[in-house]
Design a protein around this motif. Structure first.
Motif, short mmCIF file in Angstrom:
data_model
loop_
_atom_site.label_atom_id
_atom_site.label_comp_id
_atom_site.label_asym_id
_atom_site.label_seq_id
_atom_site.Cartn_x
_atom_site.Cartn_y
_atom_site.Cartn_z
N GLN A 25 0.83 -1.20 0.00
CA GLN A 25 0.00 0.00 0.00
C GLN A 25 0.87 1.26 0.00
N GLY A 26 2.12 1.10 -0.49
CA GLY A 26 3.08 2.20 -0.50
C GLY A 26 2.79 3.26 -1.54
N SER A 27 3.74 4.19 -1.68
CA SER A 27 3.50 5.37 -2.52
C SER A 27 3.95 5.21 -3.97
N ARG A 28 4.72 4.15 -4.27
CA ARG A 28 5.13 3.97 -5.67
C ARG A 28 5.01 2.50 -6.10
N GLN A 29 3.79 2.00 -6.02
CA GLN A 29 3.53 0.60 -6.37
C GLN A 29 3.20 0.44 -7.86
N SER A 30 3.53 -0.74 -8.36
CA SER A 30 3.30 -1.08 -9.78
C SER A 30 2.51 -2.37 -9.85
N PRO A 31 1.84 -2.58 -11.01
CA PRO A 31 1.75 -1.74 -12.20
C PRO A 31 0.77 -0.59 -11.99
N ILE A 32 0.58 0.19 -13.07
CA ILE A 32 -0.40 1.29 -13.04
C ILE A 32 -1.19 1.26 -14.35
N ASP A 33 -2.27 2.01 -14.36
CA ASP A 33 -2.98 2.27 -15.62
C ASP A 33 -2.36 3.52 -16.22
N ILE A 34 -1.85 3.40 -17.42
CA ILE A 34 -1.23 4.55 -18.10
C ILE A 34 -2.31 5.28 -18.89
N VAL A 35 -2.49 6.55 -18.58
CA VAL A 35 -3.48 7.37 -19.29
C VAL A 35 -2.68 8.32 -20.19
N PRO A 36 -2.57 8.01 -21.48
CA PRO A 36 -1.70 8.79 -22.36
C PRO A 36 -1.98 10.30 -22.33
N SER A 37 -3.25 10.67 -22.20
CA SER A 37 -3.58 12.10 -22.22
C SER A 37 -3.06 12.83 -20.97
N GLN A 38 -2.76 12.06 -19.93
CA GLN A 38 -2.24 12.67 -18.70
C GLN A 38 -0.72 12.50 -18.56
N ALA A 39 -0.12 11.75 -19.48
CA ALA A 39 1.34 11.59 -19.45
C ALA A 39 1.98 12.88 -19.94
N VAL A 40 3.13 13.22 -19.37
CA VAL A 40 3.80 14.48 -19.70
C VAL A 40 4.92 14.22 -20.70
N TYR A 41 4.80 14.80 -21.89
CA TYR A 41 5.87 14.65 -22.88
C TYR A 41 7.07 15.48 -22.43
N GLU A 42 8.24 14.86 -22.41
CA GLU A 42 9.45 15.58 -22.04
C GLU A 42 10.49 15.44 -23.14
N ALA A 43 10.79 16.54 -23.78
CA ALA A 43 11.76 16.53 -24.88
C ALA A 43 13.14 16.08 -24.40
N SER A 44 13.40 16.26 -23.09
CA SER A 44 14.71 15.88 -22.56
C SER A 44 14.89 14.37 -22.42
N LEU A 45 13.79 13.61 -22.56
CA LEU A 45 13.91 12.15 -22.48
C LEU A 45 14.50 11.64 -23.80
N SER A 46 15.71 11.11 -23.73
CA SER A 46 16.36 10.66 -24.97
C SER A 46 15.84 9.28 -25.38
N SER A 47 16.20 8.88 -26.59
CA SER A 47 15.83 7.54 -27.07
C SER A 47 16.51 6.48 -26.20
N LEU A 48 15.86 5.34 -26.09
CA LEU A 48 16.46 4.22 -25.38
C LEU A 48 17.59 3.64 -26.21
N ASN A 49 18.63 3.21 -25.54
CA ASN A 49 19.73 2.54 -26.21
C ASN A 49 19.84 1.14 -25.61
N ILE A 50 19.38 0.15 -26.35
CA ILE A 50 19.37 -1.22 -25.84
C ILE A 50 20.44 -2.04 -26.54
N SER A 51 21.44 -2.47 -25.78
CA SER A 51 22.55 -3.25 -26.36
C SER A 51 22.45 -4.69 -25.90
N TYR A 52 21.84 -5.52 -26.73
CA TYR A 52 21.73 -6.94 -26.39
C TYR A 52 22.56 -7.77 -27.37
#
Length: 262
Positions: A25-52
């Motif tokens: 019952q903590g303050s940052r539990q997962s999973p969540i329902d993602i509501v795209p219209s309420q998500a905040v676009y941040e230009a500073s978020l760079s692309s993911l770099n996945i090296s597998y």
């Protein structure tokens, strides 16, 4: 319900986990329902770099809650970096959550919509912590890449895995599973949502930076059926099919969900 006696049934399911794990019952539990219209676009978020590129999978196992594939601890080349992460995080394992026949079973939902299944690739902050156990106790210890799965054409990359599931049908079974590279399980588009969260299974530690990809991957119904043939139970126990092994969305409690895309 004590110790490892949690599960997904009526008696020991997610609604009761808080009895043994108050952090449920903590303050940052997962999973969540993602509501795209309420998500905040941040230009500073760079692309993911996945090296597998140099993945060294070791084994596949059924822990009585899901099926997972584990990777070598020392592999510094198998990492996820950039995006919301300040340092590279090393891949440790991946596992799945899914529903029953004709039912959905993703953990995260989007506008209340769930998918057939969800893949979690679990990474840890090896530059800061000695072990994944230590990382799991720290607020910046883990980064989990969540990928939605929907029904469609057969997924060629998943064959090697679904063909191996019969070896780990029962709880607490493990088999060699070498040379599998999860790169084949990534969608083409790596646009994502990110938020601070937790493990979705006990001990529910609040140590995860969640990165949930917007684009799902597709698998066939036949491939999903192989997951549903796995069992929550051991060889000597009454058989209980492994289905609906997901935790429902938890309250957001003021957290901000950020998006890498508009």
């Amino acid at each position: 319900m004590t110790g490892n006696n949690w599960g997904y049934g009526d008696e020991n399911g997610p609604d009761d986990w808080h009895k043994d794990y108050p952090i449920a019952q903590g303050s940052r539990q997962s999973p969540i329902d993602i509501v795209p219209s309420q998500a905040v676009y941040e230009a500073s978020l760079s692309s993911l770099n996945i090296s597998y590129n140099c993945c060294t999978s070791i084994n596949i196992s059924n822990n009585g809650y899901s099926v997972g594939v584990e990777f070598a601890d020392f592999d510094d080349k198998t990492v996820i970096r950039d995006g919301p992460l300040e340092v590279p995080y090393r891949l440790k394992q991946f596992h799945f959550h899914w529903g029953g026949k004709n039912s959905h079973g993703s953990e995260h939902t989007v506008n209340g919509k769930s998918y057939v299944s969800e893949l979690h690739l679990v990474h840890w902050n090896a530059s800061k912590y000695e072990t994944i156990q230590e990382a799991a106790e720290a607020p910046d210890g883990l980064a989990v890449l969540g990928i939605f799965i929907e029904i469609g054409d057969e997924h060629p990359g998943l064959h090697k895995l679904t063909d191996a599931l019969y070896m780990v049908k029962f709880k607490e079974t493990k088999a060699d599973f070498k040379g599998f590279n999860p790169k084949c399980l990534l969608p083409n588009n790596l646009s994502y949502w990110t938020y601070p969260g937790s493990l979705t299974t006990p001990p529910l530690l609040e140590s995860v930076t969640w990165i949930v990809l917007k684009e799902p991957i597709r698998v066939s119904e036949k491939q999903m059926e192989k997951f549903r043939m796995l069992l929550f139970t051991g060889e000597e126990e009454d058989r209980l099919c492994m289905v609906n092994n997901f935790r429902p969305p938890q309250p957001l409690k003021g957290r901000k969900v950020r998006a890498s895309f508009k």
